[in-house]
Design a protein around this motif. Structure first.
Motif, mmCIF file in Angstrom:
data_model
loop_
_atom_site.group_PDB
_atom_site.id
_atom_site.type_symbol
_atom_site.label_atom_id
_atom_site.label_comp_id
_atom_site.label_asym_id
_atom_site.label_seq_id
_atom_site.Cartn_x
_atom_site.Cartn_y
_atom_site.Cartn_z
ATOM 1 N N ARG A 141 -23.250 29.740 -45.503
ATOM 2 C CA ARG A 141 -22.088 30.342 -46.167
ATOM 3 C C ARG A 141 -22.201 30.216 -47.688
ATOM 4 N NH1 ARG A 141 -18.041 27.599 -43.912
ATOM 5 N NH2 ARG A 141 -17.028 26.672 -45.710
ATOM 6 N N LEU A 142 -22.613 29.057 -48.149
ATOM 7 C CA LEU A 142 -22.807 28.862 -49.587
ATOM 8 C C LEU A 142 -23.945 29.727 -50.113
ATOM 9 C CD1 LEU A 142 -22.481 24.958 -49.778
ATOM 10 C CD2 LEU A 142 -20.759 26.646 -50.436
ATOM 11 N N ALA A 143 -25.033 29.803 -49.342
ATOM 12 C CA ALA A 143 -26.188 30.594 -49.767
ATOM 13 C C ALA A 143 -25.846 32.073 -49.885
ATOM 14 C CB ALA A 143 -27.335 30.391 -48.778
ATOM 15 N N ALA A 144 -25.071 32.586 -48.957
ATOM 16 C CA ALA A 144 -24.717 34.007 -48.973
ATOM 17 C C ALA A 144 -23.842 34.351 -50.176
ATOM 18 C CB ALA A 144 -24.005 34.375 -47.675
ATOM 19 N N ARG A 145 -22.958 33.451 -50.548
ATOM 20 C CA ARG A 145 -22.034 33.722 -51.651
ATOM 21 C C ARG A 145 -22.692 33.532 -53.017
ATOM 22 N NH1 ARG A 145 -15.862 31.259 -52.457
ATOM 23 N NH2 ARG A 145 -15.517 32.169 -54.527
ATOM 24 N N ASN A 146 -23.686 32.647 -53.092
ATOM 25 C CA ASN A 146 -24.244 32.251 -54.381
ATOM 26 C C ASN A 146 -24.711 33.412 -55.260
ATOM 27 O OD1 ASN A 146 -24.946 29.953 -56.085
ATOM 28 N ND2 ASN A 146 -27.059 30.577 -55.757
ATOM 29 N N PRO A 147 -25.532 34.346 -54.772
ATOM 30 C CA PRO A 147 -25.963 35.438 -55.653
ATOM 31 C C PRO A 147 -24.824 36.372 -56.050
ATOM 32 C CG PRO A 147 -26.744 35.791 -53.411
ATOM 33 C CD PRO A 147 -26.185 34.416 -53.452
ATOM 34 N N LEU A 148 -23.827 36.507 -55.205
ATOM 35 C CA LEU A 148 -22.689 37.363 -55.541
ATOM 36 C C LEU A 148 -21.874 36.768 -56.681
ATOM 37 C CD1 LEU A 148 -21.511 38.286 -51.924
ATOM 38 C CD2 LEU A 148 -23.121 39.511 -53.421
ATOM 39 N N GLU A 149 -21.954 35.450 -56.839
ATOM 40 C CA GLU A 149 -21.247 34.765 -57.930
ATOM 41 C C GLU A 149 -22.089 34.689 -59.202
ATOM 42 O OE1 GLU A 149 -18.206 33.777 -57.974
ATOM 43 O OE2 GLU A 149 -17.629 33.869 -55.851
ATOM 44 N N GLY A 150 -23.347 35.140 -59.119
ATOM 45 C CA GLY A 150 -24.211 35.138 -60.290
ATOM 46 C C GLY A 150 -24.866 33.810 -60.595
ATOM 47 N N SER A 151 -24.814 32.872 -59.654
ATOM 48 C CA SER A 151 -25.375 31.542 -59.910
ATOM 49 C C SER A 151 -26.891 31.517 -59.803
ATOM 50 C CB SER A 151 -24.783 30.527 -58.929
ATOM 51 O OG SER A 151 -23.372 30.547 -58.962
ATOM 52 N N GLY A 152 -27.420 32.235 -58.822
ATOM 53 C CA GLY A 152 -28.857 32.229 -58.582
ATOM 54 C C GLY A 152 -29.166 32.894 -57.263
ATOM 55 N N GLY A 153 -30.284 32.518 -56.657
ATOM 56 C CA GLY A 153 -30.728 33.137 -55.423
ATOM 57 C C GLY A 153 -29.931 32.700 -54.205
ATOM 58 N N PRO A 154 -30.220 33.294 -53.037
ATOM 59 C CA PRO A 154 -29.455 33.037 -51.812
ATOM 60 C C PRO A 154 -29.916 31.779 -51.087
ATOM 61 C CG PRO A 154 -31.141 34.670 -51.362
ATOM 62 C CD PRO A 154 -31.244 34.341 -52.833
ATOM 63 N N PHE A 155 -29.751 30.657 -51.769
ATOM 64 C CA PHE A 155 -30.225 29.393 -51.218
ATOM 65 C C PHE A 155 -29.195 28.295 -51.451
ATOM 66 C CE2 PHE A 155 -33.860 31.852 -52.808
ATOM 67 C CZ PHE A 155 -34.531 32.068 -51.613
#
Length: 203
Positions: A41-55
């Protein structure tokens, strides 16, 4: 050279949205599936928030399931190429307990939960961290094929090397869900022009 201009510290900060996600999750995660569900769940949201890759990665008390720390890939938001999810989670866990060795004598066994096999950099970080178990959704070329990220050169016997050094390796927890998430990321990355960073060749 003006030595006063040389940097003397560096760091990355976990985004507020991660804490928001964690407030809606139990702080005790009894099973590997529960732990991986949160990581995904965190990995999927991360790139949408602009933080980095889906990890994303978690450090968890193996016996109790208590969440010790959570990390996401912060390469883009921090400007640091080393700020992968595993590095973030391990560093925050070490900060929390006040010790670089997460497997010190007398300490509870702790495990690292990651939504895919660690890259070349994070493989070393797992080795030196002191965690007693690595739990991953899967391994193989899917990440590179579906996302465009370069995971680096990894030896074929990487899991056996960890086991020889006292780190149990569990592979295949919610694998299909992880692959679906990476495929969705690949689609969204193209549609939205998300940055897939690679210092050797661009996006």
């Amino acid at each position: 050279m003006d030595l006063t201009r040389l940097p003397r510290s560096f760091g990355a900060t976990l985004p507020d949205w991660v804490l928001e996600e964690l407030t809606h999750s139990p702080t005790v995660l009894p099973t590997h599936a529960d732990r991986m569900e949160l990581a995904l769940r965190l990995a999927a949201r991360n790139p949408l928030e602009g933080s980095g890759g889906p990890f994303a990665a978690l450090v968890v008390d193996t016996a109790t399931g208590e969440l010790v720390s959570a990390g996401v890939n912060l390469v883009l938001s921090s400007g640091l190429s080393a700020a992968h999810a595993e590095i973030t989670a391990l560093s925050l866990a070490q900060t929390r307990i006040g010790d670089w060795d997460l497997g010190a004598t007398g300490a509870p066994d702790r495990e690292l939960v990651v939504n895919w096999r660690p890259c070349a950099q994070c493989y070393g970080a797992v080795l030196w961290s002191g965690v007693k178990r690595l739990v991953i959704a899967g391994e193989g070329p899917e990440v590179e094929h579906l996302t465009g990220f370069d995971e680096g050169p990894m030896r074929e016997d990487w899991a056996e090397q960890l086991r020889r050094r006292g780190v149990e390796v569990v592979i295949g927890v919610r694998r299909e869900q992880a692959v679906s998430m990476f495929a969705e990321y690949g689609r969204v990355a193209v549609e939205r022009g998300l940055t897939v960073y690679n210092a050797r060749g661009g996006a």
